[in-house]
Each structure stands twice: as structure tokens, then as C-alpha cells.
Design a protein around this motif. Structure first.
Motif, short mmCIF file in Angstrom:
data_model
loop_
_atom_site.label_atom_id
_atom_site.label_comp_id
_atom_site.label_asym_id
_atom_site.label_seq_id
_atom_site.Cartn_x
_atom_site.Cartn_y
_atom_site.Cartn_z
N ALA A 92 0.45 -1.34 0.08
CA ALA A 92 0.18 0.00 -0.41
C ALA A 92 0.94 1.31 -0.27
N GLU A 93 2.00 1.44 0.65
CA GLU A 93 2.31 2.57 1.23
C GLU A 93 3.41 2.91 -0.79
N ALA A 94 3.50 1.46 -1.46
CA ALA A 94 4.42 1.84 -2.89
C ALA A 94 3.42 2.20 -3.38
N LEU A 95 1.99 2.09 -3.50
CA LEU A 95 1.27 2.09 -4.59
C LEU A 95 1.24 3.74 -4.54
N GLU A 96 0.83 4.03 -6.14
CA GLU A 96 0.88 5.65 -6.76
C GLU A 96 -0.90 5.45 -7.23
N VAL A 97 -0.84 6.98 -7.13
CA VAL A 97 -2.38 7.00 -7.36
C VAL A 97 -2.01 7.65 -8.85
N ASP A 98 -2.61 7.41 -10.29
CA ASP A 98 -1.96 7.71 -11.25
C ASP A 98 -3.28 7.96 -12.18
N ALA A 99 -2.70 8.17 -14.01
CA ALA A 99 -3.83 7.79 -14.21
C ALA A 99 -5.17 7.35 -14.64
N ASP A 100 -4.57 5.95 -14.27
CA ASP A 100 -6.27 5.18 -14.60
C ASP A 100 -7.33 5.25 -12.99
N ASN A 101 -7.03 6.25 -12.62
CA ASN A 101 -7.22 6.43 -11.80
C ASN A 101 -7.33 8.22 -11.44
N ARG A 102 -8.82 8.30 -12.72
CA ARG A 102 -9.14 9.77 -13.00
C ARG A 102 -8.14 10.89 -12.91
N GLY A 103 -6.61 10.24 -12.98
CA GLY A 103 -5.46 11.47 -12.98
C GLY A 103 -5.43 11.39 -11.29
N ILE A 111 -2.80 2.38 8.86
CA ILE A 111 -3.69 2.55 7.74
C ILE A 111 -3.44 3.31 7.16
N ILE A 112 -3.57 4.21 8.07
CA ILE A 112 -3.44 6.62 7.48
C ILE A 112 -2.40 6.13 7.44
N LYS A 113 -0.87 5.81 7.65
CA LYS A 113 0.30 5.75 6.95
C LYS A 113 0.67 5.04 6.22
N VAL A 114 0.22 3.95 5.51
CA VAL A 114 0.23 3.60 4.32
C VAL A 114 -0.16 4.23 3.41
N GLY A 115 -1.21 3.79 3.68
CA GLY A 115 -2.20 4.39 2.65
C GLY A 115 -3.09 5.66 2.02
N GLY A 116 -3.01 6.61 4.00
CA GLY A 116 -3.37 7.78 3.71
C GLY A 116 -3.25 8.56 2.07
#
Length: 219
Positions: free
Chosen positions: A132-143, A160-165
């Protein structure tokens, strides 16, 4: 998806549980049973979940996941540490307008998730084989960032907030499934996060407390 390998009693238990949750069993039970059959088959080899009895899976996996559905709105949701797809796959089945990213770093579980998405024809779900902490938001998620993140058995609220906030934009929500009301975890929330609701959930057939904690990221 209409032919089920499970006994009628299990199917009736699922139907009755879905009805108790205000969901349409006629529409939702067949794909849920198809998912359950796939999970049961893979679990015999790959040990995806410690629960081995499909009837117990109905209560503790399917109905438990769907108990939060009244508080989930259409948009984008990242299910962190989803394991075999819980609660993300049941929610994706129940809410076609919800775009679900199933986040799982374990390779065998991610392989199962991809097979489940393919088998069920889930156009509104995708698999991210990542921590989760390595995941990035990207264009697949409406930018932009996700509208919501959820975690069923991942960590404390602060954890949870620390790794996914970072996946949430301002005004985004964390939907965290907990057992007893987690007063100490709520008191330990970091700055910039506010509890907007703690809801007791009634999971058909489940003994014990269940709560959904909704936490807003401050604007």
C-alpha cells in the motif's frame, strides 16, 4: 454462474443474509457463489485464507464485507491489503458504479485476484500487486487521488493512514472495519484526520461486535 457446487442450505444462508442487509439476493447471490467456489478451490492449494469452511466464509467473508455497503458510494476505492479480495470483490459486485483497486503485495493472492476478476467479468475492479505504501495514484484513477480507501484487517487506524493515507485527496475517506469500537485508536489519530462516524454493523450470523469507522482527510 447459476450452477453452484454448494448445498442448498449454504445458498439459503447467503440469500437470507443478503436480504437482511437490504441487498437483492436474486442478482447478487450467483456471482458471490461463483467467487466463493473459486476461493474455496484455490484455498485448498494456496492457503489464501485461514477459514476453510465455505459456510463460515459466507458469514465471515461475504456478509461481513457487504455489511458496510450502505456507507460506500460510487467513485473510486482502494482496498488495502485485500488478501483474497475482501471486502473489495463483494463491494465491486454489489456496486457496479464503484471502481475498485485491489491492493495486495502477496504474489499468490494477487494471482488469485486476477483470476477472480477475469472469471467474474469484473470490469469495475483491477489488481495492483503492490504494498500500500508503494502504490501511487495515476491516470488510471482519473488523474487524481482515490475517493476512499478501505482496510478490513490491516492495521490500527493510524497505521492504515501511515501506509495508505497518501492515496486520498482532501475530503477523501478511510472506511475501516473494526471489531469493538476502537476508542484508543481513534484517540491516536494523526493531525489532519477527523472521525466523521462510527457505525455498529449487524452482520447476519456473526457473533460479536463489528464497527465501521469513517475518517475524513481534512480539506
Amino acid at each position: 454462474m447459476t450452477n453452484s457446487p454448494f448445498p442448498r442450505a449454504l445458498q439459503d444462508e447467503l440469500d437470507n443474509g443478503l436480504a437482511a442487509l437490504g441487498l437483492d439476493a436474486g442478482t447478487l447471490a450467483p456471482p458471490l457463489l461463483a467467487y466463493l467456489a473459486l476461493l474455496d478451490r484455490w484455498n485448498r492449494t494456496y492457503n489464501l485464507t485461514a477459514i476453510r469452511d465455505p459456510r463460515e466464509m459466507v458469514t465471515r467473508h461475504l456478509l461481513d464485507s457487504l455489511a458496510m455497503h450502505p456507507f460506500v458510494v460510487d467513485g473510486s476505492l482502494a482496498d488495502l491489503g485485500t488478501g483474497p479480495g475482501l471486502p473489495g470483490i463483494p463491494l465491486a459486485l454489489a456496486r457496479p458504479g464503484l471502481q475498485v483497486t485491489l491492493v495486495e503485495s502477496n504474489g499468490k493472492k494477487a494471482r488469485f485476484l486476477r483470476e477472480a476478476v477475469r472469471t467474474l467479468g469484473l470490469a469495475n475492479a483491477r489488481v495492483a500487486e503492490s504494498r500500500a505504501e508503494a502504490l501511487e495514484v495515476d491516470a488510471d484513477n482519473r488523474g487524481g487521488a482515490y475517493d476512499a480507501i478501505t482496510a478490513r484487517a490491516l492495521d490500527t487506524l493510524a497505521g492504515i493512514i501511515k501506509v495508505g493515507g497518501h492515496l486520498l485527496g482532501p475530503g477523501g475517506k478511510l472506511l475501516a472495519m473494526k471489531g469493538v469500537r476502537p476508542e484508543e485508536e481513534i484517540a491516536a489519530l494523526p493531525a489532519g484526520w477527523t472521525v466523521s462516524g462510527v457505525h455498529a454493523l449487524a452482520v447476519p450470523g456473526l457473533v460479536g461486535e463489528r464497527h465501521l469507522v469513517i475518517i475524513d482527510r481534512d480539506a
